[in-house]
Design a protein around this motif. Structure first.
Motif, PDB file in Angstrom:
ATOM      1  N   TYR A 167       8.276   6.543 -18.579  1.00  0.00           N
ATOM      2  CA  TYR A 167       6.962   6.901 -18.061  1.00  0.00           C
ATOM      3  C   TYR A 167       7.041   7.099 -16.550  1.00  0.00           C
ATOM      4  O   TYR A 167       7.861   6.477 -15.873  1.00  0.00           O
ATOM      5  N   ARG A 168       6.175   7.946 -16.018  1.00  0.00           N
ATOM      6  CA  ARG A 168       6.119   8.161 -14.568  1.00  0.00           C
ATOM      7  C   ARG A 168       5.535   6.922 -13.914  1.00  0.00           C
ATOM      8  O   ARG A 168       4.676   6.247 -14.479  1.00  0.00           O
ATOM      9  N   ALA A 169       6.015   6.617 -12.711  1.00  0.00           N
ATOM     10  CA  ALA A 169       5.629   5.389 -12.018  1.00  0.00           C
ATOM     11  C   ALA A 169       4.118   5.302 -11.792  1.00  0.00           C
ATOM     12  O   ALA A 169       3.520   4.247 -11.983  1.00  0.00           O
ATOM     13  N   GLY A 170       3.486   6.394 -11.395  1.00  0.00           N
ATOM     14  CA  GLY A 170       2.043   6.377 -11.162  1.00  0.00           C
ATOM     15  C   GLY A 170       1.260   6.080 -12.436  1.00  0.00           C
ATOM     16  O   GLY A 170       0.304   5.284 -12.424  1.00  0.00           O
ATOM     17  N   ASP A 171       1.664   6.704 -13.545  1.00  0.00           N
ATOM     18  CA  ASP A 171       1.005   6.462 -14.831  1.00  0.00           C
ATOM     19  C   ASP A 171       1.216   5.015 -15.278  1.00  0.00           C
ATOM     20  O   ASP A 171       0.291   4.360 -15.760  1.00  0.00           O
ATOM     21  N   ALA A 172       2.442   4.527 -15.102  1.00  0.00           N
ATOM     22  CA  ALA A 172       2.757   3.148 -15.493  1.00  0.00           C
ATOM     23  C   ALA A 172       1.938   2.156 -14.674  1.00  0.00           C
ATOM     24  O   ALA A 172       1.399   1.187 -15.215  1.00  0.00           O
ATOM     25  N   GLN A 173       1.820   2.412 -13.363  1.00  0.00           N
ATOM     26  CA  GLN A 173       1.046   1.527 -12.475  1.00  0.00           C
ATOM     27  C   GLN A 173      -0.414   1.458 -12.930  1.00  0.00           C
ATOM     28  O   GLN A 173      -0.990   0.383 -13.042  1.00  0.00           O
ATOM     29  N   ARG A 174      -1.021   2.610 -13.206  1.00  0.00           N
ATOM     30  CA  ARG A 174      -2.429   2.637 -13.633  1.00  0.00           C
ATOM     31  C   ARG A 174      -2.616   1.913 -14.965  1.00  0.00           C
ATOM     32  O   ARG A 174      -3.583   1.177 -15.157  1.00  0.00           O
ATOM     33  N   ALA A 175      -1.684   2.108 -15.905  1.00  0.00           N
ATOM     34  CA  ALA A 175      -1.795   1.464 -17.217  1.00  0.00           C
ATOM     35  C   ALA A 175      -1.651  -0.049 -17.106  1.00  0.00           C
ATOM     36  O   ALA A 175      -2.390  -0.803 -17.750  1.00  0.00           O
ATOM     37  N   GLU A 179       0.828  -1.215   0.000  1.00  0.00           N
ATOM     38  CA  GLU A 179       0.000   0.000   0.000  1.00  0.00           C
ATOM     39  C   GLU A 179       0.857   1.256   0.000  1.00  0.00           C
ATOM     40  O   GLU A 179       0.530   2.243  -0.669  1.00  0.00           O
ATOM     41  N   LEU A 180       1.951   1.233   0.745  1.00  0.00           N
ATOM     42  CA  LEU A 180       2.853   2.383   0.780  1.00  0.00           C
ATOM     43  C   LEU A 180       3.469   2.605  -0.601  1.00  0.00           C
ATOM     44  O   LEU A 180       3.529   3.736  -1.081  1.00  0.00           O
ATOM     45  N   ARG A 181       3.878   1.534  -1.239  1.00  0.00           N
ATOM     46  CA  ARG A 181       4.429   1.654  -2.597  1.00  0.00           C
ATOM     47  C   ARG A 181       3.400   2.253  -3.547  1.00  0.00           C
ATOM     48  O   ARG A 181       3.706   3.145  -4.336  1.00  0.00           O
ATOM     49  N   ARG A 182       2.160   1.735  -3.478  1.00  0.00           N
ATOM     50  CA  ARG A 182       1.110   2.255  -4.365  1.00  0.00           C
ATOM     51  C   ARG A 182       0.827   3.729  -4.080  1.00  0.00           C
ATOM     52  O   ARG A 182       0.641   4.519  -5.011  1.00  0.00           O
ATOM     53  N   ALA A 183       0.794   4.112  -2.806  1.00  0.00           N
ATOM     54  CA  ALA A 183       0.528   5.510  -2.445  1.00  0.00           C
ATOM     55  C   ALA A 183       1.622   6.425  -2.989  1.00  0.00           C
ATOM     56  O   ALA A 183       1.331   7.509  -3.510  1.00  0.00           O
ATOM     57  N   LEU A 184       2.871   6.004  -2.888  1.00  0.00           N
ATOM     58  CA  LEU A 184       3.972   6.817  -3.402  1.00  0.00           C
ATOM     59  C   LEU A 184       3.932   6.897  -4.924  1.00  0.00           C
ATOM     60  O   LEU A 184       4.082   7.978  -5.501  1.00  0.00           O
ATOM     61  N   GLU A 185       3.707   5.764  -5.583  1.00  0.00           N
ATOM     62  CA  GLU A 185       3.683   5.741  -7.050  1.00  0.00           C
ATOM     63  C   GLU A 185       2.499   6.512  -7.611  1.00  0.00           C
ATOM     64  O   GLU A 185       2.605   7.151  -8.647  1.00  0.00           O
ATOM     65  N   ALA A 186       1.365   6.460  -6.907  1.00  0.00           N
ATOM     66  CA  ALA A 186       0.159   7.153  -7.369  1.00  0.00           C
ATOM     67  C   ALA A 186       0.099   8.598  -6.877  1.00  0.00           C
ATOM     68  O   ALA A 186      -0.880   9.302  -7.130  1.00  0.00           O
ATOM     69  N   GLU A 187       1.143   9.019  -6.141  1.00  0.00           N
ATOM     70  CA  GLU A 187       1.224  10.381  -5.612  1.00  0.00           C
ATOM     71  C   GLU A 187       0.025  10.705  -4.723  1.00  0.00           C
ATOM     72  O   GLU A 187      -0.526  11.798  -4.768  1.00  0.00           O
ATOM     73  N   ASP A 188      -0.377   9.748  -3.898  1.00  0.00           N
ATOM     74  CA  ASP A 188      -1.526   9.882  -3.017  1.00  0.00           C
ATOM     75  C   ASP A 188      -1.111  10.535  -1.691  1.00  0.00           C
ATOM     76  O   ASP A 188      -0.915   9.875  -0.670  1.00  0.00           O
ATOM     77  N   VAL A 189      -0.984  11.860  -1.717  1.00  0.00           N
ATOM     78  CA  VAL A 189      -0.544  12.624  -0.552  1.00  0.00           C
ATOM     79  C   VAL A 189      -1.533  12.461   0.609  1.00  0.00           C
ATOM     80  O   VAL A 189      -1.122  12.337   1.767  1.00  0.00           O
ATOM     81  N   ALA A 210       4.494  14.562   3.565  1.00  0.00           N
ATOM     82  CA  ALA A 210       3.874  13.683   2.567  1.00  0.00           C
ATOM     83  C   ALA A 210       4.237  14.143   1.159  1.00  0.00           C
ATOM     84  O   ALA A 210       4.572  13.331   0.291  1.00  0.00           O
ATOM     85  N   GLY A 211       4.203  15.444   0.927  1.00  0.00           N
ATOM     86  CA  GLY A 211       4.573  15.974  -0.380  1.00  0.00           C
ATOM     87  C   GLY A 211       6.027  15.698  -0.722  1.00  0.00           C
ATOM     88  O   GLY A 211       6.355  15.340  -1.851  1.00  0.00           O
ATOM     89  N   ARG A 212       6.906  15.863   0.270  1.00  0.00           N
ATOM     90  CA  ARG A 212       8.325  15.594   0.057  1.00  0.00           C
ATOM     91  C   ARG A 212       8.555  14.112  -0.248  1.00  0.00           C
ATOM     92  O   ARG A 212       9.362  13.765  -1.111  1.00  0.00           O
ATOM     93  N   LEU A 213       7.847  13.229   0.471  1.00  0.00           N
ATOM     94  CA  LEU A 213       7.962  11.787   0.213  1.00  0.00           C
ATOM     95  C   LEU A 213       7.596  11.469  -1.237  1.00  0.00           C
ATOM     96  O   LEU A 213       8.310  10.727  -1.916  1.00  0.00           O
ATOM     97  N   VAL A 214       6.494  12.032  -1.693  1.00  0.00           N
ATOM     98  CA  VAL A 214       6.033  11.766  -3.057  1.00  0.00           C
ATOM     99  C   VAL A 214       7.037  12.282  -4.075  1.00  0.00           C
ATOM    100  O   VAL A 214       7.429  11.567  -5.000  1.00  0.00           O
ATOM    101  N   VAL A 215       7.472  13.525  -3.904  1.00  0.00           N
ATOM    102  CA  VAL A 215       8.393  14.126  -4.869  1.00  0.00           C
ATOM    103  C   VAL A 215       9.704  13.355  -4.952  1.00  0.00           C
ATOM    104  O   VAL A 215      10.217  13.088  -6.037  1.00  0.00           O
ATOM    105  N   GLU A 216      10.245  12.967  -3.790  1.00  0.00           N
ATOM    106  CA  GLU A 216      11.557  12.334  -3.786  1.00  0.00           C
ATOM    107  C   GLU A 216      11.528  10.830  -4.070  1.00  0.00           C
ATOM    108  O   GLU A 216      12.525  10.267  -4.500  1.00  0.00           O
TER     109      GLU A 216
END
Length: 191
Positions: free
Chosen positions: A158-166, A97-107, A121-127
């Motif tokens: 591709y960005r990780a969040g976009d790749a995960q959704r696709a 779930e943590l991986r998915r939240a970071l990849e999906a940018e779920d702040v 949370a924003g810094r975690l997502v960005v970095e």
């Protein structure tokens, strides 16, 4: 540096365990997720560790699997995240779930973890959003195919969040083999 301990679980409580390795008791700090997966005291245990050395102390952090340990190591690279907060983050969300939240940018999901505010949370997502996908996973075969497909798309730029959704959309479309997952995901991303 101690990287791995195999021995007998002497005691456990939320947040900490003692592992006896040939007569030496090692005290380790653990996440609540690892604590929940540990056997009862007296049983054999195998923990991956991180040794944290400070001016006034040496602390051992224990993890049931390598993926959690690698995520811990990644978390402490973020500015303002020390080992205690990293452990709190791992306690707040299971690793997948943590991986998915970071990849999906779920702040918002990250902010729900005690000790993590909006800025953190924003810094975690960005970095970490693009780096978290590179951590090897100990998931089952099908999930490993999904992870490999996402990683392949990230390596293509591709960005990780976009790749995960696709990739998830490709799986819902009935694709199972990794080649088919990637092909369908690329089609999804090309829309």
């Amino acid at each position: 540096m101690i990287g791995h301990l195999k021995g007998t679980l002497e005691s456990k409580s939320p947040g900490g365990v003692v592992v006896d390795v040939h007569g030496v008791g090692y005290e380790l700090l653990v996440s609540l997720q690892s604590f929940a997966r540990l056997p009862e005291p007296g049983a054999a245990v195998d923990l991956w560790t991180v040794t944290w050395v400070r001016e006034d102390s040496i602390e051992l952090y224990g993890f049931v699997d390598r993926t959690e340990r690698e995520l811990f190591r990644l978390l402490v690279t973020v500015s303002g995240i020390g080992p205690k907060l990293a452990l709190a983050i791992l306690s707040g969300l299971p690793v997948p779930e943590l991986r998915r939240a970071l990849e999906a940018e779920d702040v918002a999901r990250l902010q729900a973890i005690p000790g993590v505010g909006r800025k953190t949370a924003g810094r975690l997502v960005v970095e970490l959003r693009d780096r978290v996908g590179r951590i090897p996973s100990e998931e089952n075969g099908r999930d490993a195919h999904l992870r490999e497909a996402v990683l392949a798309l990230v390596n293509l730029g591709y960005r990780a969040g976009d790749a995960q959704r696709a990739v998830e959309a490709a799986r819902r479309a009935g694709r199972e083999r990794i080649e088919d997952l990637i092909r369908e995901a690329l089609r999804q991303l090309g829309r």
